[in-house]
Design a protein around this motif. Structure first.
Motif, PDB file in Angstrom:
ATOM      1  N   LYS A  13       0.856  -1.188   0.000  1.00 30.76           N
ATOM      2  CA  LYS A  13       0.000   0.000   0.000  1.00 30.76           C
ATOM      3  C   LYS A  13       0.889   1.233   0.000  1.00 30.76           C
ATOM      4  CE  LYS A  13      -0.616   0.071   5.043  1.00 30.76           C
ATOM      5  NZ  LYS A  13      -1.625   0.067   6.140  1.00 30.76           N
ATOM      6  N   PRO A  14       0.337   2.381  -0.361  1.00 27.28           N
ATOM      7  CA  PRO A  14       1.146   3.604  -0.391  1.00 27.28           C
ATOM      8  C   PRO A  14       1.723   3.934   0.984  1.00 27.28           C
ATOM      9  CG  PRO A  14      -0.934   3.933  -1.543  1.00 27.28           C
ATOM     10  CD  PRO A  14      -1.034   2.614  -0.845  1.00 27.28           C
ATOM     11  N   TRP A  63      -0.190   5.765   4.266  1.00 25.00           N
ATOM     12  CA  TRP A  63      -1.643   5.808   4.051  1.00 25.00           C
ATOM     13  C   TRP A  63      -2.416   5.849   5.365  1.00 25.00           C
ATOM     14  CZ3 TRP A  63      -4.937   7.115   0.533  1.00 25.00           C
ATOM     15  CH2 TRP A  63      -6.273   6.784   0.705  1.00 25.00           C
ATOM     16  N   ASP A  82      -9.742   3.176   3.716  1.00 24.83           N
ATOM     17  CA  ASP A  82      -8.989   2.161   2.984  1.00 24.83           C
ATOM     18  C   ASP A  82      -9.789   0.869   2.932  1.00 24.83           C
ATOM     19  OD1 ASP A  82      -7.136   0.629   1.757  1.00 24.83           O
ATOM     20  OD2 ASP A  82      -5.658   0.653   3.365  1.00 24.83           O
ATOM     21  N   GLN A 125      -8.709  -1.875   1.258  1.00 21.56           N
ATOM     22  CA  GLN A 125      -7.792  -2.850   0.674  1.00 21.56           C
ATOM     23  C   GLN A 125      -8.187  -4.278   1.018  1.00 21.56           C
ATOM     24  OE1 GLN A 125      -5.533  -1.808  -1.362  1.00 21.56           O
ATOM     25  NE2 GLN A 125      -4.893  -3.848  -1.901  1.00 21.56           N
ATOM     26  N   TRP A 181       0.866   4.849  -7.958  1.00 22.81           N
ATOM     27  CA  TRP A 181      -0.284   4.049  -7.562  1.00 22.81           C
ATOM     28  C   TRP A 181      -1.531   4.354  -8.398  1.00 22.81           C
ATOM     29  CZ3 TRP A 181      -0.865   0.057  -4.159  1.00 22.81           C
ATOM     30  CH2 TRP A 181       0.274  -0.276  -3.421  1.00 22.81           C
ATOM     31  N   SER A 186      -5.597   3.939  -8.016  1.00 25.14           N
ATOM     32  CA  SER A 186      -6.644   3.695  -7.022  1.00 25.14           C
ATOM     33  C   SER A 186      -8.000   4.091  -7.587  1.00 25.14           C
ATOM     34  CB  SER A 186      -6.374   4.500  -5.739  1.00 25.14           C
ATOM     35  OG  SER A 186      -5.063   4.262  -5.252  1.00 25.14           O
ATOM     36  N   GLN A 239     -11.681   4.362  -0.737  1.00 23.74           N
ATOM     37  CA  GLN A 239     -10.713   4.240  -1.820  1.00 23.74           C
ATOM     38  C   GLN A 239      -9.991   2.909  -1.755  1.00 23.74           C
ATOM     39  OE1 GLN A 239      -7.135   6.870  -2.123  1.00 23.74           O
ATOM     40  NE2 GLN A 239      -8.100   7.516  -4.026  1.00 23.74           N
ATOM     41  N   HIS A 297      -6.800   0.671  -3.352  1.00 21.46           N
ATOM     42  CA  HIS A 297      -5.544   0.709  -4.092  1.00 21.46           C
ATOM     43  C   HIS A 297      -5.430  -0.586  -4.903  1.00 21.46           C
ATOM     44  CE1 HIS A 297      -4.865   4.001  -1.421  1.00 21.46           C
ATOM     45  NE2 HIS A 297      -4.749   3.220  -0.363  1.00 21.46           N
ATOM     46  N   TYR A 314       0.239  -0.720  -8.582  1.00 18.69           N
ATOM     47  CA  TYR A 314       1.103   0.402  -8.929  1.00 18.69           C
ATOM     48  C   TYR A 314       2.074   0.043 -10.058  1.00 18.69           C
ATOM     49  CZ  TYR A 314       4.555  -2.153  -6.124  1.00 18.69           C
ATOM     50  OH  TYR A 314       5.404  -3.113  -5.625  1.00 18.69           O
TER      51      TYR A 314
END
Length: 374
Positions: free
Chosen positions: A62-63, A66, A76, A78, A250, A252, A261, A263, A266
């Motif tokens: 992940k970024p 975050w 998030d 994810q 990235w 998203s 959001q 992700h 990337y």
């Protein structure tokens, strides 16, 4: 006769993809339709990591930072299944679309032949969009692209895009995301979410049909069909954002209803040579391609922009630039440079700030036809 470096790189990537597609093992397959099948592949053995430039790359899940992002902006997702296509691979695997070998070279040619920082360089290509250029670089952009299901020919394409790009005198890097209708590439006439990149020595690719993009979401593949049944569908709200620490880019998607959001994955920094400190400019709009000897396909929803009704044509909402200090900023009409090569068939109109739910908007598109030029 010596083979040019860019052709050699493309050949190597093509061979690697063919080998990986034949040898990659998967734990599960998810069939959405006869021609749309996803294989759940070990995240650390996905084909993208076979790219020569990613030999020593370590996956980023992940970024960076975050967890410190404002919670009232995005949640998030994810590890939440928020996908209406019933794509959910086991934890530790990622969905990779099963593709035919003949699509590989098309996917490699796409970033070079169609995307040239929104200039209609190739015959049969037409654009209607805007570019935001300035003295400072950008870490990315956000754009909400309304999706449409227009009718086009088998050898044509119609798309809505958002992109970041940098250009030097002899080279260019770009990342482009959005939706596209392209039966020859996707195998059906639906709009598909997609992404493409153009990097070092002219190398590049579309989606995961050849190495490059690293997929990390286990339940939401980067390239997937969009369920558009009648006219305008859901808002495809996409973000391209460079991680300030790792320098990876990235991709998203935001859920407009829940402001959550996800992700998807990337593009690693190793793929690019002009993107280390952000992008020179960002842009958005529509692109169509086809045989220059035939009528050009429709763009957007097939109607020219109407200054009195932004929804009468193709609509782009939530247009935002991400500055180098990681702040999200709007822009005004004087910052956005219109890029239209055939006003007879297509056009673009700056709408401006609409309200809190829409943000800054732009209308674009057109019917196409027989007098659009080369």
């Amino acid at each position: 006769m010596m083979i040019s470096m860019d052709i050699f790189v493309s050949f190597v990537v093509f061979i690697l993809l063919v080998l990986s597609s034949e040898s990659a093992k998967h734990m599960k397959s998810i069939k959405l339709s006869k021609n749309v099948i996803y294989d759940c592949v070990d995240i650390y053995k996905q084909p993208s990591l076979r790219h020569p430039l990613l030999k020593h790359h370590k996956i980023q899940m992940k970024p960076t930072g975050w967890d410190s992002q404002p919670k009232n902006k995005f949640v998030d997702t994810q590890h939440k299944n928020n996908n209406n296509n019933n794509i959910q691979c086991p934890i530790g695997t990622v969905p990779i679309l099963r593709t035919k070998k003949e699509h590989v070279m098309q996917s490699q040619e796409y970033p070079i032949n169609q995307f040239t920082t929104l200039t209609a360089q190739y015959p049969g290509t037409h654009i209607a969009g805007m570019k935001i250029d300035g003295p400072r670089n950008h870490l990315g952009m956000e754009a909400g692209l309304w999706t449409y299901n227009v009718s086009i020919g088998k050898n044509q394409s119609s798309s809505a895009i958002a992109y970041v790009a940098s250009r030097s005198k002899y080279d260019g890097n770009s990342i482009q995301v959005g939706w596209m209708i392209n039966e020859k590439l996707f195998g059906d006439t639906r709009p598909w979410r997609y992404g493409s990149w153009l990097g070092i020595l002219g190398s590049g690719c579309m989606n995961l049909q050849c190495p490059g993009f690293v997929q990390v979401a286990y339940d939401d593949p980067m390239n997937k069909p969009l369920n558009v049944t009648d006219g305008r569908s859901h808002l495809l709200w996409l973000t391209i954002h460079q991680d300030k620490e790792t320098k990876d880019w990235w991709f998203s998607q935001t859920n407009p209803d829940q402001l959550s959001q996800k992700h998807l994955g990337y593009w690693p920094k190793e793929l690019f040579n002009l993107f280390r400190y952000g992008a020179n400019f960002v842009g958005f709009g529509g692109i169509v391609t086809g045989d220059p000897r035939s009528p050009s396909p429709p763009m957007g929803n097939g109607h020219l922009p109407n200054k009195h009704d932004r929804l009468a044509s193709g609509s782009l909402d939530h247009l935002t630039t991400i500055d180098m200090d990681d702040t999200h900023a709007g822009f005004n009409e004087f910052m956005a440079v219109p890029l239209v090569d055939s006003k007879v068939c297509y056009d673009v109109h700056y709408v401006g700030y609409v309200d809190e739910d829409v943000g800054i908007a732009v209308s674009y598109g057109g019917p196409g036809g027989i007098k659009c030029g080369d």
